[in-house]
Design a protein around this motif. Sequence first.
Motif, PDB file in Angstrom:
ATOM      1  N   LYS A 141     -25.166   3.604  51.764  1.00 30.03           N
ATOM      2  CA  LYS A 141     -25.717   4.088  52.842  1.00 30.03           C
ATOM      3  C   LYS A 141     -26.873   3.686  52.922  1.00 30.03           C
ATOM      4  CE  LYS A 141     -22.320   7.033  54.313  1.00 30.03           C
ATOM      5  NZ  LYS A 141     -21.641   6.819  55.598  1.00 30.03           N
ATOM      6  N   VAL A 142     -27.634   3.710  51.920  1.00 30.64           N
ATOM      7  CA  VAL A 142     -29.176   3.352  51.932  1.00 30.64           C
ATOM      8  C   VAL A 142     -29.353   1.895  52.631  1.00 30.64           C
ATOM      9  CG1 VAL A 142     -31.405   2.606  50.760  1.00 30.64           C
ATOM     10  CG2 VAL A 142     -29.734   4.475  49.972  1.00 30.64           C
ATOM     11  N   LEU A 143     -28.359   0.978  51.927  1.00 34.34           N
ATOM     12  CA  LEU A 143     -28.549  -0.463  52.680  1.00 34.34           C
ATOM     13  C   LEU A 143     -28.074  -0.634  53.869  1.00 34.34           C
ATOM     14  CD1 LEU A 143     -27.613  -2.123  49.458  1.00 34.34           C
ATOM     15  CD2 LEU A 143     -29.955  -2.008  50.182  1.00 34.34           C
ATOM     16  N   ALA A 144     -27.134   0.401  54.427  1.00 29.10           N
ATOM     17  CA  ALA A 144     -26.586   0.143  55.763  1.00 29.10           C
ATOM     18  C   ALA A 144     -27.919   0.450  56.763  1.00 29.10           C
ATOM     19  CB  ALA A 144     -25.581   1.247  55.946  1.00 29.10           C
ATOM     20  N   LEU A 145     -28.646   1.510  56.153  1.00 28.83           N
ATOM     21  CA  LEU A 145     -29.766   1.921  57.137  1.00 28.83           C
ATOM     22  C   LEU A 145     -30.928   0.826  56.999  1.00 28.83           C
ATOM     23  CD1 LEU A 145     -29.478   5.759  56.370  1.00 28.83           C
ATOM     24  CD2 LEU A 145     -29.140   4.573  58.651  1.00 28.83           C
ATOM     25  N   GLU A 146     -31.173   0.619  55.875  1.00 29.64           N
ATOM     26  CA  GLU A 146     -32.409  -0.322  55.349  1.00 29.64           C
ATOM     27  C   GLU A 146     -32.129  -1.456  54.456  1.00 29.64           C
ATOM     28  OE1 GLU A 146     -34.689  -2.437  54.973  1.00 29.64           O
ATOM     29  OE2 GLU A 146     -35.986  -0.989  56.317  1.00 29.64           O
ATOM     30  N   PRO A 147     -31.590  -2.577  54.981  1.00 26.85           N
ATOM     31  CA  PRO A 147     -30.997  -3.594  54.062  1.00 26.85           C
ATOM     32  C   PRO A 147     -31.843  -4.163  53.089  1.00 26.85           C
ATOM     33  CG  PRO A 147     -30.416  -3.876  56.227  1.00 26.85           C
ATOM     34  CD  PRO A 147     -31.363  -2.831  56.214  1.00 26.85           C
ATOM     35  N   ARG A 148     -33.005  -3.940  53.315  1.00 22.14           N
ATOM     36  CA  ARG A 148     -34.271  -4.312  52.422  1.00 22.14           C
ATOM     37  C   ARG A 148     -34.742  -3.339  51.593  1.00 22.14           C
ATOM     38  NH1 ARG A 148     -38.478  -7.829  55.809  1.00 22.14           N
ATOM     39  NH2 ARG A 148     -38.240  -6.034  57.126  1.00 22.14           N
ATOM     40  N   HIS A 149     -33.927  -2.397  51.302  1.00 24.58           N
ATOM     41  CA  HIS A 149     -34.648  -1.334  50.169  1.00 24.58           C
ATOM     42  C   HIS A 149     -34.379  -1.904  48.928  1.00 24.58           C
ATOM     43  CE1 HIS A 149     -35.050   2.477  48.521  1.00 24.58           C
ATOM     44  NE2 HIS A 149     -35.115   2.978  49.539  1.00 24.58           N
ATOM     45  N   PHE A 150     -35.460  -2.327  48.354  1.00 21.24           N
ATOM     46  CA  PHE A 150     -35.445  -2.959  46.997  1.00 21.24           C
ATOM     47  C   PHE A 150     -35.236  -1.937  45.982  1.00 21.24           C
ATOM     48  CE2 PHE A 150     -39.937  -2.286  48.614  1.00 21.24           C
ATOM     49  CZ  PHE A 150     -40.512  -1.403  47.674  1.00 21.24           C
ATOM     50  N   GLY A 151     -35.557  -0.567  46.044  1.00 16.15           N
ATOM     51  CA  GLY A 151     -35.113   0.326  45.343  1.00 16.15           C
ATOM     52  C   GLY A 151     -33.427   0.383  45.014  1.00 16.15           C
ATOM     53  N   ALA A 152     -33.202   0.287  46.309  1.00 17.71           N
ATOM     54  CA  ALA A 152     -31.482   0.639  46.311  1.00 17.71           C
ATOM     55  C   ALA A 152     -30.904  -0.507  45.759  1.00 17.71           C
ATOM     56  CB  ALA A 152     -31.080   0.860  47.546  1.00 17.71           C
ATOM     57  N   LEU A 153     -31.571  -1.709  45.781  1.00 24.22           N
ATOM     58  CA  LEU A 153     -31.034  -2.830  45.185  1.00 24.22           C
ATOM     59  C   LEU A 153     -31.258  -3.074  43.604  1.00 24.22           C
ATOM     60  CD1 LEU A 153     -31.962  -5.572  47.946  1.00 24.22           C
ATOM     61  CD2 LEU A 153     -29.688  -4.766  47.628  1.00 24.22           C
ATOM     62  N   SER A 154     -32.265  -2.394  43.465  1.00 23.20           N
ATOM     63  CA  SER A 154     -32.268  -2.510  41.858  1.00 23.20           C
ATOM     64  C   SER A 154     -31.602  -1.468  41.240  1.00 23.20           C
ATOM     65  CB  SER A 154     -33.881  -1.862  41.697  1.00 23.20           C
ATOM     66  OG  SER A 154     -34.735  -2.879  42.098  1.00 23.20           O
ATOM     67  N   GLY A 155     -31.277  -0.371  41.964  1.00 28.64           N
ATOM     68  CA  GLY A 155     -30.278   0.728  41.583  1.00 28.64           C
ATOM     69  C   GLY A 155     -29.241   0.038  41.229  1.00 28.64           C
ATOM     70  N   ILE A 156     -28.432  -0.985  42.197  1.00 30.32           N
ATOM     71  CA  ILE A 156     -27.232  -1.639  41.979  1.00 30.32           C
ATOM     72  C   ILE A 156     -27.452  -2.291  40.404  1.00 30.32           C
ATOM     73  CG2 ILE A 156     -25.720  -3.527  42.615  1.00 30.32           C
ATOM     74  CD1 ILE A 156     -26.335  -2.878  45.565  1.00 30.32           C
ATOM     75  N   GLY A 157     -28.364  -2.878  40.188  1.00 28.36           N
ATOM     76  CA  GLY A 157     -28.529  -3.799  39.025  1.00 28.36           C
ATOM     77  C   GLY A 157     -28.339  -2.820  37.921  1.00 28.36           C
ATOM     78  N   LEU A 158     -29.159  -1.567  38.082  1.00 29.16           N
ATOM     79  CA  LEU A 158     -29.034  -0.654  36.941  1.00 29.16           C
ATOM     80  C   LEU A 158     -27.825  -0.233  36.384  1.00 29.16           C
ATOM     81  CD1 LEU A 158     -30.807   1.171  34.962  1.00 29.16           C
ATOM     82  CD2 LEU A 158     -31.087   2.789  37.044  1.00 29.16           C
TER      83      LEU A 158
END
Length: 202
Positions: A141-158
């Motif tokens: 949901k985060v990335l659908a609203l803000e594709p460049r959300h580096f925090g959310a992308l990092s969360g995927i990595g985590l």
Amino acid sequence: MGQFRQFGASLIVMVMALGFAPAVADDAPGAATRSPLQYAADLKSVAAGLLDQLRAAKEPEAATALEQRIWDTWSRSGEPESDKLMQQGTVLMRTGRLDVALATFDALIQRRPDHAEAWNKRATLHYMLGNMDASLADIDKVLALEPRHFGALSGIGLIRSAQGDRKAALAAYRRVLEVFPLSAGARQSVEILGKELEGDPI
């Protein structure tokens, strides 16, 4: 998911996600008379400009300052009641009152489903509660609203690291670096995961 990068490097992302910085003073003309929807659109525009600067930053100090400004902007919704829920939920997370925090972020998302950082905070909270699938669903949901959300992308990595999927984790951290090239945490994670996967097809 702020400090939800990966556990070592991931702790940094999670910390960022949990951190609620004071809102930056809004000195824009007519700020007091803008509607919540217009204010939210203005915040999104400000964040987009800051993300462009973050990608182009050449000095770590400049990148760090931009990163904080981005988190400050993301944390605001343009509506006082929603911002109050954001603050309350973040404090509850920091003090370990996770069940109450979850209810608070549920209420915030119901009120403002267009606010990417609301989903991000709940994704972080789900991670803390061990609800990995729910966390990933909120990250979507985060990335659908803000594709460049580096925090959310990092969360995927985590999360992928915690699940033992190092290839997916590496891909996620590489996406972070596309948005935030000077992210020390993401770069460290890429180096560590890359070494661990040496000899394996990526």
